[in-house]
Design a protein around this motif. Sequence first.
Motif, mmCIF file in Angstrom:
data_model
loop_
_atom_site.group_PDB
_atom_site.id
_atom_site.type_symbol
_atom_site.label_atom_id
_atom_site.label_comp_id
_atom_site.label_asym_id
_atom_site.label_seq_id
_atom_site.Cartn_x
_atom_site.Cartn_y
_atom_site.Cartn_z
ATOM 1 N N ILE A 143 -8.410 2.279 -4.591
ATOM 2 C CA ILE A 143 -8.640 2.823 -3.279
ATOM 3 C C ILE A 143 -9.132 4.087 -3.128
ATOM 4 O O ILE A 143 -9.298 5.020 -3.452
ATOM 5 C CB ILE A 143 -7.164 2.830 -2.524
ATOM 6 N N ILE A 159 -1.825 8.495 3.801
ATOM 7 C CA ILE A 159 -2.124 7.181 3.883
ATOM 8 C C ILE A 159 -1.848 6.784 5.105
ATOM 9 O O ILE A 159 -0.535 6.730 5.646
ATOM 10 C CB ILE A 159 -1.312 6.384 2.734
ATOM 11 N N THR A 163 -3.802 1.312 5.360
ATOM 12 C CA THR A 163 -4.261 1.321 3.790
ATOM 13 C C THR A 163 -2.644 1.028 3.270
ATOM 14 O O THR A 163 -2.404 0.454 2.209
ATOM 15 C CB THR A 163 -4.474 2.728 3.637
ATOM 16 N N THR A 167 -2.258 -2.441 0.673
ATOM 17 C CA THR A 167 -2.629 -2.113 -0.638
ATOM 18 C C THR A 167 -1.302 -2.050 -1.187
ATOM 19 O O THR A 167 -0.213 -2.241 -0.949
ATOM 20 C CB THR A 167 -3.236 -0.842 -0.871
#
Length: 201
Positions: A143, A159, A163, A167
Amino acid sequence: MFTGIVEETGEVVDVTDTDDGRRLRIAGDTVLSDVTHGASIAVSGVCLTVESFDAESFTVFLASETVEKTYLGTVVAGDLVNLERAMPGDGRFDGHLVQGHVDTTAEVLAVEEVGEDWWFTFDLPEGYGQYVVEKGSVTLDGISLTVAERGDGQFSVAIIPTTYDLTNLSDKEPGDEVHLEVDVVAKYVENMLDGYTDRLA
């Protein structure tokens, strides 16, 4: 080459250990849409080559060096991994230059929910501190992220919800490992400056 923009999370559905390494079969969707034999796919930031594939999954082989230098040597069926196809020559460059050559692993030290965002703190392994700077780019589990804060022997990233949801970071907790790839541009600059200062000496 990759950009660190994860396309999807895939699930490890089968693991086979051999004398030379281990083979993973990973279920995916988006990355299979145009997959070919020999294609490069970043699996949690590790550039791997597709050996075979079907409509639901693909298989990659981890050489002994990959097993030793990454945590893919310990994944089991059911684990989630981040997936990104190699960037096409005419593709959009949304992240930063990511090679898929993991430098080391970093341990998750803390995870904190701050409003709608998440604040992750990681240890900074010895020998890599000079490559990680505040507001600079870093790759964690494939990432592309921005270093929000740099401390003594550690660093933090913020974050956003997208995201977090798209993820495998949503599965990470203190004590877990992530793959760390520092900005390759920093390493090139260091190498060039070393040569330059050697000539001045």
